[in-house]
Structures are given as structure tokens and as C-alpha cells.
Design a protein around this motif. Sequence first.
Motif, mmCIF file in Angstrom:
data_model
loop_
_atom_site.group_PDB
_atom_site.id
_atom_site.type_symbol
_atom_site.label_atom_id
_atom_site.label_comp_id
_atom_site.label_asym_id
_atom_site.label_seq_id
_atom_site.Cartn_x
_atom_site.Cartn_y
_atom_site.Cartn_z
ATOM 1 N N LEU A 128 0.688 -1.062 -0.096
ATOM 2 C CA LEU A 128 0.032 0.127 0.127
ATOM 3 C C LEU A 128 0.714 1.308 0.123
ATOM 4 O O LEU A 128 0.459 2.107 -0.652
ATOM 5 C CB LEU A 128 -0.961 -0.119 1.072
ATOM 6 C CG LEU A 128 -1.747 1.411 1.432
ATOM 7 C CD1 LEU A 128 -2.722 1.720 0.355
ATOM 8 C CD2 LEU A 128 -2.509 1.194 2.725
ATOM 9 N N ASN A 130 3.925 1.451 -0.533
ATOM 10 C CA ASN A 130 5.225 1.133 -1.546
ATOM 11 C C ASN A 130 6.648 1.188 -0.601
ATOM 12 O O ASN A 130 7.371 1.948 -1.067
ATOM 13 C CB ASN A 130 5.284 2.100 -2.713
ATOM 14 C CG ASN A 130 6.270 1.709 -3.952
ATOM 15 O OD1 ASN A 130 6.272 0.691 -4.183
ATOM 16 N ND2 ASN A 130 6.677 2.632 -4.601
ATOM 17 N N TRP A 159 6.107 8.688 -4.603
ATOM 18 C CA TRP A 159 5.511 9.393 -5.288
ATOM 19 C C TRP A 159 5.506 10.889 -4.903
ATOM 20 O O TRP A 159 5.398 11.855 -5.672
ATOM 21 C CB TRP A 159 3.886 9.172 -5.772
ATOM 22 C CG TRP A 159 3.123 8.595 -4.544
ATOM 23 C CD1 TRP A 159 2.507 9.450 -3.529
ATOM 24 C CD2 TRP A 159 2.967 7.486 -4.021
ATOM 25 N NE1 TRP A 159 2.135 8.975 -2.733
ATOM 26 C CE2 TRP A 159 2.250 7.670 -2.877
ATOM 27 C CE3 TRP A 159 3.190 5.977 -4.334
ATOM 28 C CZ2 TRP A 159 1.840 6.260 -2.024
ATOM 29 C CZ3 TRP A 159 2.888 5.052 -3.594
ATOM 30 C CH2 TRP A 159 1.864 5.135 -2.590
ATOM 31 N N ASP A 167 0.188 10.116 -9.343
ATOM 32 C CA ASP A 167 -1.097 9.390 -9.801
ATOM 33 C C ASP A 167 -0.519 8.211 -10.407
ATOM 34 O O ASP A 167 -1.106 7.002 -10.214
ATOM 35 C CB ASP A 167 -2.161 10.040 -10.448
ATOM 36 C CG ASP A 167 -2.778 10.915 -9.664
ATOM 37 O OD1 ASP A 167 -2.962 10.688 -8.363
ATOM 38 O OD2 ASP A 167 -3.363 12.057 -10.248
ATOM 39 N N ALA A 170 1.676 5.969 -8.321
ATOM 40 C CA ALA A 170 0.913 5.138 -7.572
ATOM 41 C C ALA A 170 0.231 3.832 -7.816
ATOM 42 O O ALA A 170 -0.093 3.129 -6.807
ATOM 43 C CB ALA A 170 -0.191 5.936 -6.572
ATOM 44 N N VAL A 171 -0.027 3.777 -8.942
ATOM 45 C CA VAL A 171 -0.876 2.556 -9.718
ATOM 46 C C VAL A 171 0.252 1.565 -10.029
ATOM 47 O O VAL A 171 -0.241 0.386 -10.637
ATOM 48 C CB VAL A 171 -1.537 3.050 -10.922
ATOM 49 C CG1 VAL A 171 -2.547 3.902 -10.569
ATOM 50 C CG2 VAL A 171 -0.966 3.341 -12.082
ATOM 51 N N ARG A 172 1.381 1.662 -9.858
ATOM 52 C CA ARG A 172 2.397 0.656 -10.295
ATOM 53 C C ARG A 172 2.330 -0.447 -9.282
ATOM 54 O O ARG A 172 2.161 -0.348 -8.148
ATOM 55 C CB ARG A 172 3.774 1.182 -10.462
ATOM 56 C CG ARG A 172 4.141 2.401 -11.418
ATOM 57 C CD ARG A 172 5.414 3.038 -11.412
ATOM 58 N NE ARG A 172 5.392 4.067 -12.541
ATOM 59 C CZ ARG A 172 6.408 4.838 -12.540
ATOM 60 N NH1 ARG A 172 7.167 4.979 -11.494
ATOM 61 N NH2 ARG A 172 6.405 5.646 -13.550
ATOM 62 N N TYR A 174 3.667 -3.494 -6.992
ATOM 63 C CA TYR A 174 4.729 -3.662 -5.873
ATOM 64 C C TYR A 174 5.356 -5.032 -5.948
ATOM 65 O O TYR A 174 4.825 -6.231 -5.974
ATOM 66 C CB TYR A 174 4.012 -3.670 -4.462
ATOM 67 C CG TYR A 174 4.874 -3.811 -3.277
ATOM 68 C CD1 TYR A 174 5.647 -2.804 -2.969
ATOM 69 C CD2 TYR A 174 4.985 -4.955 -2.267
ATOM 70 C CE1 TYR A 174 6.490 -2.830 -1.971
ATOM 71 C CE2 TYR A 174 5.699 -4.822 -1.399
ATOM 72 C CZ TYR A 174 6.479 -3.786 -0.983
ATOM 73 O OH TYR A 174 7.316 -4.070 -0.024
ATOM 74 N N PRO A 235 -3.457 9.042 -3.401
ATOM 75 C CA PRO A 235 -2.767 7.838 -3.704
ATOM 76 C C PRO A 235 -2.979 6.766 -2.792
ATOM 77 O O PRO A 235 -3.390 5.554 -3.453
ATOM 78 C CB PRO A 235 -1.340 8.197 -4.014
ATOM 79 C CG PRO A 235 -1.251 9.573 -4.062
ATOM 80 C CD PRO A 235 -2.578 10.209 -3.101
ATOM 81 N N ARG A 239 -5.120 3.401 -3.947
ATOM 82 C CA ARG A 239 -4.133 2.393 -4.123
ATOM 83 C C ARG A 239 -4.772 0.995 -3.295
ATOM 84 O O ARG A 239 -4.648 -0.001 -3.581
ATOM 85 C CB ARG A 239 -2.851 2.619 -3.739
ATOM 86 C CG ARG A 239 -1.673 1.546 -3.841
ATOM 87 C CD ARG A 239 -0.483 2.147 -3.548
ATOM 88 N NE ARG A 239 0.671 1.288 -3.606
ATOM 89 C CZ ARG A 239 1.583 0.994 -4.747
ATOM 90 N NH1 ARG A 239 1.083 1.498 -5.861
ATOM 91 N NH2 ARG A 239 2.470 0.247 -4.623
ATOM 92 N N ILE A 243 -4.468 -2.840 -4.768
ATOM 93 C CA ILE A 243 -3.016 -3.167 -4.733
ATOM 94 C C ILE A 243 -2.704 -4.765 -4.433
ATOM 95 O O ILE A 243 -1.756 -5.111 -4.752
ATOM 96 C CB ILE A 243 -2.077 -2.339 -3.552
ATOM 97 C CG1 ILE A 243 -0.502 -2.567 -3.672
ATOM 98 C CG2 ILE A 243 -2.640 -2.739 -2.268
ATOM 99 C CD1 ILE A 243 -0.100 -2.226 -4.919
ATOM 100 N N ARG A 246 -1.844 -6.470 -7.606
ATOM 101 C CA ARG A 246 -0.453 -6.002 -8.245
ATOM 102 C C ARG A 246 0.657 -6.372 -7.399
ATOM 103 O O ARG A 246 1.565 -5.602 -7.682
ATOM 104 C CB ARG A 246 -0.737 -4.472 -8.427
ATOM 105 C CG ARG A 246 -2.059 -4.358 -9.278
ATOM 106 C CD ARG A 246 -2.223 -2.971 -9.494
ATOM 107 N NE ARG A 246 -3.311 -2.465 -10.367
ATOM 108 C CZ ARG A 246 -3.880 -1.142 -10.491
ATOM 109 N NH1 ARG A 246 -3.168 -0.177 -10.162
ATOM 110 N NH2 ARG A 246 -4.956 -1.185 -11.280
#
Length: 251
Positions: A128, A130, A159, A167, A170-172, A174, A235, A239, A243, A246
Motif C-alpha cells: 500500500l 510502496n 510518489w 497518480d 501510485a498505480v504501479r 509492488y 494515492p 491504491r 494493490i 498488483r
Amino acid sequence: MLREVIATRFVAPLREGGSLPGLVEADDARPYVMKFRGAGQGRKTLVAEVVCGELARRLGFRMPRLVTVELDPVLGLGEPEQQVQELLRGSGGTNLGMDFLSGALGFDPLAFPVGPEEAGRIVWFDALVNNVDRSWRNPNLLMLHGELWLIDHGATLIWHHNWPGADTSAVRPYDAGDHALAPFAPDVASAAAELAPRITGELLAEVTAEIPDAWLADEPGFDTPNDLRRAYARPLLARAAVIHERIEGLQ
């Protein structure tokens, strides 16, 4: 806001991490691990510590209590080591402190087994925010009386070093492949089901309200500290819902 204490004595530098934290004694006669606003990583590291530490506490993780520490640079005048003296002189004002956990041991995955449920909650939380600094090389976990404590969240929320790209960043995904708890079969799905619904706008507003205004002032692109607080919350809110889908690198 975080409780405020005043540093009365610098006890010793702690040779851990790049920020050179120090052990200080405060006017409440308690010892604190202090992180300095004048350290190389700057005040954004302190903001990340507060956001992640206070969020973790509200989600039920064990975290040393955080305080703000007012530092008079005069405390550095008697320090024999130039690096420490310069750090103290450059950190006058509001710094970050956390309870010193006397008797705590550094987490060793070979010595301290962790259940899938607890491992899953910590991995989900680190995804969450990162957190890129909870690896087997540097777990940033302590064991105290058989319980696992989270520490050191300065290397999170990456970020906030580039707000125009926040933004997108934050969507990448982990990458948990090197996570200190990856070998313990983390149950991330159960953690997400429990924790994600608790990440609300109201909770994040409460958490970001703990950040001292002094650490948010004069940020390019933001008119007021509250504008920046909302930027920290956005973010995380987005997220939290996705998350768990991801997280990469787990078996």
C-alpha cells in the motif's frame, strides 16, 4: 497532532541507515530515537514516517509511538564528531522521535517464524505505502517479547518526490520478491479483505492531520499544508482497493 517533547540531551548516534538517527533524552525523562529534519533525506522522510506509522497503528500493527521533538541546535556544540555536530546544528526546530524499544532484537527470518496471516498483513501494508526497504537484507522489523514491531518507513510513498507523476507512480505494482516475510507464505488476500475497507478518506484525513505544518510548508505546487495533506491521502485511497492484485514476486 503528535505529542511534543523537547530534547534535553543527545545521548548517542545510532549507526543504522543513511539518515544517522540518534538516541536523545527528552523533558519527559524518556529516551527516544530521533530522526533529524537536517539529514540528507530531508523532511519528506519525516512525513513518510508519520503517515505510514500513524496509519499502521490505526490498522492494528505494533509501532513505536511517534512524537515531535523540539531541538535546540546548542545541544550539538559539545559533540566531538563533526558529522553529528553538523546534523544537530542543521536540525533546529521540529524533528521526529519514536519510543526507544529497550530490549528489542532485530528480526531474523531464520530465528523468528511468522504466520501467513501476520506476514500477509505486513506485506499488504508495505505494498500500500510502496515500502522498498523491508527486504531480507534490511527487514526494519523488531522482535520484542515475542511480538513483531514495524519501524523505519522513510523509504515509502515514493510518489511524493515527484508530485506531477504521483497518480501514475501510485498505480504501479509492488515487487515483494525480496520482502523479508516473503518466505512465510503471506496470506495477502485475507489481509486485503480485512484492511482495504478500513482505508477511508476519513481515516487518511485523520492520519495526515498528524503531520506538522512545518514539514509541509513551501512545497511547490501547493498553496497550503492542507492541500498537501490531501495529496498524500489520494494515492493511498486509490491504491488500497487494488494493490493486492498488483503484488508481484510471491510464490
